[in-house]
Design a protein around this motif. Structure first.
Motif, PDB file in Angstrom:
ATOM      1  N   SER A   8       0.882  -1.172   0.156  1.00  0.00           N
ATOM      2  CA  SER A   8      -0.008   0.063  -0.034  1.00  0.00           C
ATOM      3  C   SER A   8       0.917   1.448  -0.043  1.00  0.00           C
ATOM      4  N   LEU A   9       2.174   1.188   0.705  1.00  0.00           N
ATOM      5  CA  LEU A   9       3.026   2.499   0.584  1.00  0.00           C
ATOM      6  C   LEU A   9       3.511   2.766  -0.697  1.00  0.00           C
ATOM      7  N   GLU A  10       3.703   1.696  -1.604  1.00  0.00           N
ATOM      8  CA  GLU A  10       4.071   1.945  -2.750  1.00  0.00           C
ATOM      9  C   GLU A  10       3.437   2.870  -3.589  1.00  0.00           C
ATOM     10  N   PHE A  11       1.925   2.798  -3.470  1.00  0.00           N
ATOM     11  CA  PHE A  11       1.236   3.815  -4.163  1.00  0.00           C
ATOM     12  C   PHE A  11       1.297   5.255  -3.701  1.00  0.00           C
ATOM     13  N   ILE A  12       1.637   5.399  -2.287  1.00  0.00           N
ATOM     14  CA  ILE A  12       1.961   6.710  -1.467  1.00  0.00           C
ATOM     15  C   ILE A  12       3.435   7.148  -2.374  1.00  0.00           C
ATOM     16  N   PHE A  13       4.399   6.391  -2.192  1.00  0.00           N
ATOM     17  CA  PHE A  13       5.697   6.687  -2.844  1.00  0.00           C
ATOM     18  C   PHE A  13       5.788   6.892  -4.342  1.00  0.00           C
ATOM     19  N   LYS A  14       5.056   6.309  -4.739  1.00  0.00           N
ATOM     20  CA  LYS A  14       5.231   6.325  -6.335  1.00  0.00           C
ATOM     21  C   LYS A  14       4.820   7.908  -7.113  1.00  0.00           C
ATOM     22  N   ASN A  15       3.732   8.523  -6.188  1.00  0.00           N
ATOM     23  CA  ASN A  15       3.561   9.976  -6.789  1.00  0.00           C
ATOM     24  C   ASN A  15       4.277  10.846  -5.942  1.00  0.00           C
ATOM     25  N   LYS A  16       5.065  10.479  -4.855  1.00  0.00           N
ATOM     26  CA  LYS A  16       5.731  11.465  -4.461  1.00  0.00           C
ATOM     27  C   LYS A  16       7.311  11.845  -4.227  1.00  0.00           C
ATOM     28  N   VAL A  17       7.735  10.444  -4.695  1.00  0.00           N
ATOM     29  CA  VAL A  17       9.070  10.340  -4.680  1.00  0.00           C
ATOM     30  C   VAL A  17       9.840   9.887  -5.983  1.00  0.00           C
ATOM     31  N   LYS A  18      10.974  10.347  -6.445  1.00  0.00           N
ATOM     32  CA  LYS A  18      11.455  10.140  -7.577  1.00  0.00           C
ATOM     33  C   LYS A  18      12.237   8.793  -7.431  1.00  0.00           C
ATOM     34  N   ASP A  19      12.392   8.336  -8.630  1.00  0.00           N
ATOM     35  CA  ASP A  19      13.090   6.815  -8.482  1.00  0.00           C
ATOM     36  C   ASP A  19      14.563   6.938  -8.174  1.00  0.00           C
ATOM     37  N   ASP A  20      15.272   7.767  -8.211  1.00  0.00           N
ATOM     38  CA  ASP A  20      16.554   8.019  -8.032  1.00  0.00           C
ATOM     39  C   ASP A  20      16.901   8.158  -6.743  1.00  0.00           C
ATOM     40  N   ILE A  21      16.093   8.490  -5.786  1.00  0.00           N
ATOM     41  CA  ILE A  21      16.432   8.712  -4.233  1.00  0.00           C
ATOM     42  C   ILE A  21      15.719   7.719  -3.513  1.00  0.00           C
ATOM     43  N   GLY A  22      16.027   7.445  -2.266  1.00  0.00           N
ATOM     44  CA  GLY A  22      15.521   6.566  -1.484  1.00  0.00           C
ATOM     45  C   GLY A  22      14.290   7.251  -0.606  1.00  0.00           C
ATOM     46  N   ARG A  23      13.376   6.366  -0.226  1.00  0.00           N
ATOM     47  CA  ARG A  23      12.004   6.722   0.376  1.00  0.00           C
ATOM     48  C   ARG A  23      12.352   6.794   2.063  1.00  0.00           C
ATOM     49  N   THR A  24      11.622   7.788   2.369  1.00  0.00           N
ATOM     50  CA  THR A  24      11.527   7.897   3.976  1.00  0.00           C
ATOM     51  C   THR A  24      10.226   7.388   4.589  1.00  0.00           C
ATOM     52  N   LEU A  25      10.344   6.988   5.817  1.00  0.00           N
ATOM     53  CA  LEU A  25       8.915   6.316   6.420  1.00  0.00           C
ATOM     54  C   LEU A  25       9.026   6.702   7.810  1.00  0.00           C
ATOM     55  N   MET A  26       8.316   7.566   8.507  1.00  0.00           N
ATOM     56  CA  MET A  26       8.351   7.794   9.814  1.00  0.00           C
ATOM     57  C   MET A  26       7.109   6.965  10.513  1.00  0.00           C
ATOM     58  N   ILE A  27       7.493   6.071  11.645  1.00  0.00           N
ATOM     59  CA  ILE A  27       6.495   5.536  12.302  1.00  0.00           C
ATOM     60  C   ILE A  27       6.395   6.280  13.762  1.00  0.00           C
ATOM     61  N   THR A  28       5.181   6.590  14.056  1.00  0.00           N
ATOM     62  CA  THR A  28       4.900   7.019  15.481  1.00  0.00           C
ATOM     63  C   THR A  28       3.492   6.705  15.956  1.00  0.00           C
ATOM     64  N   SER A  29       3.269   7.274  17.133  1.00  0.00           N
ATOM     65  CA  SER A  29       2.026   6.884  17.793  1.00  0.00           C
ATOM     66  C   SER A  29       1.627   7.965  18.652  1.00  0.00           C
ATOM     67  N   SER A  30       0.612   7.709  19.367  1.00  0.00           N
ATOM     68  CA  SER A  30       0.078   8.586  20.360  1.00  0.00           C
ATOM     69  C   SER A  30       0.779   8.550  21.929  1.00  0.00           C
ATOM     70  N   VAL A  31       0.921   7.375  22.356  1.00  0.00           N
ATOM     71  CA  VAL A  31       1.578   7.203  23.407  1.00  0.00           C
ATOM     72  C   VAL A  31       2.169   6.194  23.468  1.00  0.00           C
ATOM     73  N   SER A  32       3.397   5.704  24.435  1.00  0.00           N
ATOM     74  CA  SER A  32       3.947   4.437  24.571  1.00  0.00           C
ATOM     75  C   SER A  32       3.133   3.185  24.704  1.00  0.00           C
ATOM     76  N   GLY A  33       3.674   2.062  24.095  1.00  0.00           N
ATOM     77  CA  GLY A  33       2.870   0.962  24.308  1.00  0.00           C
ATOM     78  C   GLY A  33       2.013   0.537  23.203  1.00  0.00           C
ATOM     79  N   GLU A  34       1.776   1.473  22.225  1.00  0.00           N
ATOM     80  CA  GLU A  34       1.013   1.076  21.009  1.00  0.00           C
ATOM     81  C   GLU A  34       1.514   0.262  19.935  1.00  0.00           C
TER      82      GLU A  34
END
Length: 828
Positions: A591-617
């Motif tokens: 599913s992320l590939e559809f996001i990256f395909k429209n935002k990132v050029k193919d010659d550079i790497g993708r960046t993905l941030m993972i966060t949450s609201s509180v600890s333990g999730e």
């Protein structure tokens, strides 16, 4: 992916009740509901078996008219009140009066109970007891405490009890007075013989063998005495009296409920018998008063007759006079007639004078003798005396049920006074007539007595004594005749209360306890209590339980579902590549590939941030496995630990946290020195390093931006494990530097208020390209029933869609599961 509008979304905390979610919450807690229902039914069962049976029995009696069958209205002494219309109401009232119920309770001695020890309580056995206690009514009996009667043999018993204090209250049932009694403190036991008197401070009487009953040695019974007034009040309020029907309102049904059918039967029959007796006494009151009046008069008349007879005998003895002349006989006969007429008129005057004084000085008019007892036949007097007596009895009965001052008394007193005034006027005119007759008789007597003076003295004396004797004899005979007539009337009277159908125990009559109702109430309470608890918990619960809730309160899309996977570390994708959780991360990667395909050029790497609201999730768990799933796909991946406050990612890869991002950002180490190669191909790790004093400032600097840009050129995928967004602002500072953000939501853990926070940041464009991942997802959870397959390979779908051929079973193989598996594999 374009940001969507939020205007149509319901705000968190708005008025909304998820009825479907509540239903599935109940179904999810079916064991609790079943347990509560079972407990409630057990309670209902124990209540039913411990409650005494309650019975209701009835009796029928008829109310006849007040009419003596042997006398008519022309009879000299008769008592015809007439009719039953008002009498039924009076009798119903009488049955509910305290005075009537006192007579019944006293006659049956229902203030004393015979008890035996049952399974759960002391049981009233009434006449089934093999002994009878004859109460000493003049001495007190202890109230409220059972006293044990233990039979040693057929003729000997022990009185046993135990007192905690030295004082108690007793009642003397002769006059119903209550007195304090001194009790022996501690255990008490004393031996007695049958038919021998028991004289104790708390028990006085004699125990005798009940006829037809056998006393078994070793058996124990109990005597318990109750407050007389309390027992009376209980039966007074418990008795129900109603006409059988409107067409037969003179037939009354008496009903009573209780725990002992024999006691109910005796009480109903006794109350009818006592009512019949009291009504007969009331009916005989007129005749009784007349007999009493005649008896009192006869005493003096009898004395006079004896004296005159003795005087005549003495005169004849002394004067030897036994024969009289014809002239004297004729004269004597005339004098006798006049004397008797005079005596009769004087009796009338005496009665009327006495009646007049009685009416003027008394207020109770129930003791008036019949006027006919002295020969008064004046119809007006007879009618007035009858009416006044009837109304006086009616007022007396009314006093039992109506307080003084009631309008009923005022109306009755007014009617009595009016009738009394009429009677007084009638008495006055009648006395004038009688006095006129007396004067005429006295004139005739004077003429006759003048003729007597011509006779010899001995004959004159003889006639004088004879006259007195004749008058006394005639008066005596008249009164005796009147008394006999009154006695016949009284004997001929029958009670107007007739028992049609006596109370009888023929089986049945059970009205309680209502066991079905108790079970129904138990079932209702067993359902209501857990449902109420579940409802309150559901209403107060502010955590997210399913994807439908997330969709309802936020427009941020859900990109994937991750099920709970019990495993020893976070390397599920690497070590359990065929598990349902691994497939979930692969689905998220796709599913992320559809996001990256429209935002990132193919010659550079993708960046993905993972966060949450509180600890333990599950943020770190997701970061490690997302990095792993990219590395396993052949992409050169680096996992950057940017949770500088609580570093976690190093343990699972067997590296230390001594050197990491912090060292690079403060310039102590180069990038090559902080990058660690993991045991997973294509995956490098940069731990957080030592915890700095200023983590937010480090992540705000230009060096972190340069670091990410540098890593983009060296790696295909850069995964950032960041601090919780709901606790610190570090993730917000990093959001502009990444191509996509995954926000972790742990079901049954994350609060709805945290979703409103991400909604606000998303709407204000502080954070872009954010997607939700639902962690700890269960396909059969009460809030996700029927959730579609659009999110890929969730945990719950692993078993239902692919079966065991495609996914490794993440469930623990318990004994029950192994038995089921063996049955399906080899036996079915």
């Amino acid at each position: 992916m374009e940001q969507q509008e939020f205007d149509h979304k319901e705000p968190v905390g708005g008025i909304f009740f998820d009825f479907r979610g509540f239903i599935f919450k109940i179904l999810h807690n079916w064991k609790l509901v079943l347990l509560c229902v079972g407990a409630a039914m057990m309670i209902a069962y124990f209540i039913n078996v411990r409650k005494q049976n309650v019975y209701k029995l009835s009796a029928l009696m008829a109310v006849e008219s007040d009419q003596n069958p042997f006398f008519t209205a022309n009879t000299s002494i008769s008592f015809n009140w007439g009719g039953t219309s008002a009498k039924v109401g009076k009798l119903i009232t009488s049955l509910k009066t305290r005075s009537h119920n006192e007579l019944v309770v006293d006659s049956l001695q229902y203030y004393m109970d015979y008890l035996t020890q049952g399974k759960y309580r002391l049981v009233d056995i009434y006449k089934e007891a093999p002994f009878e206690f004859k109460i000493d009514l003049t001495k007190p009996q202890l109230l409220g405490r059972p006293i044990e009667i233990h039979f040693i043999d057929a003729n000997t018993f022990e009185v046993r009890t135990e007192f905690e204090g030295s004082g108690g209250q007793g009642q003397r049932y002769l006059d119903k007075s209550k007195i304090a009694v001194q009790l022996p403190v501690g255990p008490f036991s004393k031996t007695f013989k049958l038919d021998s008197p028991i004289e104790l401070p708390f028990l006085n009487g004699i125990i005798t063998r009940r006829p037809g009953k056998q006393i078994l040695p070793g058996k124990s019974f109990y005597l318990r005495f109750s407050n007389f007034d309390g027992v009376v009040n209980g039966y007074k309020t418990g008795m129900i009296v109603n006409p059988v029907s409107t067409s037969a309102n003179s037939i009354l049904e008496l009903s009573l409920a209780g725990t002992n059918k024999n006691k109910i039967v005796d009480y109903l029959n006794a109350t009818a018998a006592i009512l019949a007796r009291t009504e007969l006494e009331r009916k005989n009151l007129y005749a009784t008063n007349t007999i009493r009046f005649i008896d009192s008069t006869l005493n003096s008349v009898n004395t006079d007759l004896k004296d005159v007879t003795n005087q005549m005998n003495q005169f004849r003895k002394e004067n030897k006079l036994f024969n009289v002349s014809n002239e004297m006989t004729e004269l004597s006969s005339k004098l006798r007639t006049l004397d008797l007429q005079k005596e009769e008129e004087q009796r009338k005057i005496t009665y009327l004078t006495s009646l007049e004084n009685y009416l003027r000085t008394k207020t109770d008019y129930t003791n008036i003798a019949a006027p006919t007892s002295v020969g008064i036949t004046e119809s007006n007097i007879l009618s007035s005396v009858s009416k006044i007596t009837q109304m006086a009895i009616e007022r007396q009965n009314l006093e039992y049920t109506t307080r003084e001052g009631s309008p009923l008394f005022e109306d009755l007193d007014r009617r009595i006074d009016a009738e009394k005034n009429v009677l007084l006027e009638t008495i006055s005119s009648t006395k004038n007539t009688i006095n006129y007759n007396l004067n005429s008789i006295n004139n005739s007597l004077a003429q006759m007595e003048a003729e007597l003076r011509n006779l010899p003295e001995d004959e004159q004396e003889y006639l004088k004594i004879q006259r007195q004797l004749d008058i006394s004899q005639e008066v005596y005979n008249t009164y005796m005749a009147k008394r006999g007539e009154a006695a016949i009337v009284k004997a001929a009277n029958v009670s107007d209360i007739i028992m049609i159908d006596e109370a009888k125990d023929i089986g049945g009559g059970l009205i309680g306890p209502n066991k079905s109702l108790n079970y129904m109430m138990g079932l209702m309470m067993g359902l209501f209590v857990p449902l109420l608890v579940i409802f309150i918990i559901f209403l107060l619960d502010n955590t997210i339980h399913g994807s439908d809730e997330v969709e309802r309160i936020s427009n941020v899309p859900i990109i994937g579902l991750i099920g709970k996977y019990p495993y020893k570390n976070n390397l599920v994708v690497y070590e359990k590549s065929r598990s349902a959780v691994s497939e979930s991360f692969r689905a998220i990667r796709s599913s992320l590939e559809f996001i990256f395909k429209n935002k990132v050029k193919d010659d550079i790497g993708r960046t993905l941030m993972i966060t949450s609201s509180v600890s333990g999730e599950g943020k770190t768990f997701c970061s490690i496995n997302m990095a792993t799933v990219y590395a396993l796909s052949g992409k050169k991946t680096i996992l950057l630990g940017l949770d500088l406050r609580k570093p976690k990612i190093f343990d699972d890869f067997g590296i230390t946290n001594e050197v990491g991002v912090v060292n690079y950002l403060i310039g102590d180490n180069t990038l090559e020195e902080v990058v660690h190669k993991s045991h997973i191909d294509n995956l490098h790790i940069v731990p957080s390093g030592p915890v700095p004093p200023n983590p937010s400032e480090l992540l705000m600097g230009k060096k972190i931006k340069d670091l990410i840009e540098t890593l983009r050129t060296q790696y295909d995928m850069v995964v950032l494990d960041t601090p919780p967004l709901g606790l610190v602002t570090d993730a917000l500072q990093l959001a502009p530097l990444v191509d996509a953000t995954l926000f972790m939501i742990r079901l049954d853990y994350t609060k709805k208020g945290m979703i409103s926070l991400i909604n606000q940041k998303y709407k204000s464009k502080e954070i872009k390209d954010v997607n939700f991942i639902l962690n700890f997802y269960k396909h059969k959870t009460n809030h996700n029933y029927g959730y579609g397959y659009g999110y890929g390979y969730g945990y719950g779908y692993g078993y239902g869609v692919y079966g065991y051929s495609y996914h490794q079973d993440s469930r623990r193989k318990g004994l029950l599961n192994r038995i089921k598996y063996f049955y399906k594999r080899y036996l079915s």
